[in-house]
Design a protein around this motif. Structure first.
Motif, short mmCIF file in Angstrom:
data_model
loop_
_atom_site.label_atom_id
_atom_site.label_comp_id
_atom_site.label_asym_id
_atom_site.label_seq_id
_atom_site.Cartn_x
_atom_site.Cartn_y
_atom_site.Cartn_z
N ARG A 59 -57.82 -29.78 39.28
CA ARG A 59 -57.07 -30.60 39.68
C ARG A 59 -56.90 -31.79 39.68
N ASP A 63 -52.72 -33.20 37.56
CA ASP A 63 -52.72 -33.71 37.94
C ASP A 63 -51.95 -34.56 36.86
N SER A 68 -49.24 -30.86 39.98
CA SER A 68 -49.41 -30.97 40.86
C SER A 68 -48.96 -30.72 42.57
N GLU A 69 -47.65 -30.99 41.92
CA GLU A 69 -46.47 -30.61 43.17
C GLU A 69 -46.52 -29.05 43.02
N GLU A 70 -46.50 -28.29 41.45
CA GLU A 70 -46.70 -26.75 41.68
C GLU A 70 -47.77 -26.03 42.28
N GLU A 72 -49.61 -27.14 44.49
CA GLU A 72 -49.05 -26.81 45.96
C GLU A 72 -47.79 -26.56 47.15
N ARG A 73 -47.61 -25.58 45.50
CA ARG A 73 -46.40 -24.91 46.79
C ARG A 73 -47.00 -23.43 46.97
N HIS A 102 -59.67 -34.99 44.41
CA HIS A 102 -59.20 -34.27 45.08
C HIS A 102 -60.35 -33.42 46.58
#
Length: 432
Positions: A59, A63, A68-70, A72-73, A102
């Motif tokens: 993780r 980052d 990271s955002e992808e 999380e989706r 994390h």
């Protein structure tokens, strides 16, 4: 499948295998400006029961790559608690209390993880992914590897390369063609993978329970439990001669919260066998050729470290080789020359301690913690480490000490890794 009109016959780096090691290396090299072609033998990334435990070390890398955002989706489950016990004794580790950015294990379906890496990599002009392409042989000239042969629906093709990388797993055909033979370290166990529906029970996280001659782990996947059932090496054929109800009864005894939902296991067709191997190459390379990930060191499922070590191998490889490969890419005679073998040796030296060290930890756990399930060295008795843990758990103070030790081991070895890598390879602009 790559259209014939666009199928390449040369590249700077040819990577055999589109798993975590191959896709991460392809992304990082393309990000640095290197022309790279990844060949994956399957038509897509979907393969049920593939490893999908992303540890904090991985993780952290996502980052660094702005993913990271992808990630999380992607629908996934975060495991924040690990419980391991026997009868009424338990060690409970709260991962959320670990000093990590994390502090959990992310259970991300591997096909979604690989698709994410592929989408990111396609943004760079030097990246190409060929699906349904199986690597079959190496191209060699004057004692050095100069690329590979592969087959797809249109037949056999050749792909010349400055460097050829095997990231195609423990059964790598190219590794065999290169004359590299792994040292078999041995594993006394295999693992059965299966699914059981999950209800609204209070139990969560990762739960491991042992009983007389048996052991099972239940991994919280949201709407179902992924079950790993440990058996003696080579014992599946014998087990299949028994009614599947016997397996259901053992699971109910070990993991009583499953209740009657074990009836979802209707037949042995609902059970997948993982042939557990523990082995590694003494030498990962030869001129023009390098092995990483499972092709260099096959891991057992103990600790769920396989994906994470493969990713760490890829990062170290890109960190050490991206700039020399960029320089080689500018050489008109690049396919007649060989990237310095010492550079490939540096990759192995960099990753030897964490990879071999983690295997030693897995060997210890196999012997000492699973020994009375799959057979101890002398074939009888409970291993000393297991007896010590069970004795410690009989008192509150002992249980506290055992939990603290287990938490530290989980944090240092499994969650962070023995030598966590960070991305230092250069970055070039995305495709316009």
């Amino acid at each position: 499948m790559e259209p014939a009109s666009t199928r390449p016959d040369m590249t700077t780096v040819a990577i055999s295998g589109g798993g975590p090691a191959g896709m991460m290396l392809g992304l990082l090299l393309a990000r640095a400006g290197v022309d790279v072609t990844v060949l994956e033998k399957h038509a897509d990334f979907f393969n049920d029961f593939r490893g999908d435990t992303l540890h904090p070390s991985t993780r952290a890398v996502l980052d660094e790559l702005g993913l990271s955002e992808e990630v999380e989706r992607i629908p996934h489950r975060k495991v924040r608690k690990v419980t391991v016990g026997r009868d009424d004794t338990n060690i409970v580790v709260d991962l959320s209390a670990l000093p990590l950015a994390h502090p959990y294990i992310a259970m991300v379906p591997q096909w979604d993880f690989l698709d994410m890496l592929a989408r990111k990599a396609r943004g760079y002009p030097g990246f190409r992914l060929i699906m349904g392409a199986e690597s079959t042989d190496l191209l060699s000239h004057e004692g050095a590897v100069r690329g590979l042969r592969y087959t797809d629906g249109d037949g056999e093709h050749e792909l010349r390369a400055v460097l050829t990388v095997s990231a195609d797993g423990r059964r790598s055909a190219l590794r065999e063609r290169a004359g590299l033979r792994p040292r078999v370290l041995g594993s006394p166990m295999d693992v059965l993978w299966l699914r059981v529906p999950r209800a609204d029970e209070q139990v969560e996280g990762l739960n491991g329970r042992t009983g007389p001659g048996t052991m099972a782990f239940a991994i919280d996947r949201g709407d179902y439990w992924q079950i790993a059932y440990v058996i003696r090496k080579g014992g599946f054929d014998q087990l299949r001669t028994e009614p599947v109800e016997k397996l259901r009864e053992q699971l109910r005894g070990l993991l009583p919260f499953l209740g009657e939902r074990v009836q979802a296991i209707e037949s042995w067709d609902d059970v997948a066998l993982l042939d557990v191997r523990l082995e590694r190459l003494d030498r990962w390379y030869r001129p023009g050729y390098l092995c990483i990930g499972d092709a260099a060191h096959a891991m057992t499922p103990v600790g769920g470290v396989g994906i994470n070590l493969a990713v760490q191998d890829a990062i170290a490889t890109a960190n050490l080789l991206a700039v020399p490969l960029l320089e080689a890419q500018q050489d008109p005679r690049r396919f007649e020359r060989t990237i310095r073998t010492e550079l490939l040796a540096r990759v192995q030296r960099r990753r030897w301690f964490p990879d071999a060290g983690t295997q030693r930890v897995q060997q210890f756990m196999q012997r000492e913690l699973f020994g009375d399930i799959v057979g101890t060295a002398n074939g009888q008795g409970t291993p000393a480490a297991r007896r010590m843990v069970e004795a410690a758990l009989r008192t509150p103070t002992g249980a506290k000490v055992a939990t603290a030790i287990y938490s530290r081991l989980m944090s240092r070895i499994m969650m962070r890794g023995l030598r966590p890598e960070h991305v230092t390879s250069p970055e070039r602009p995305l495709r316009a």
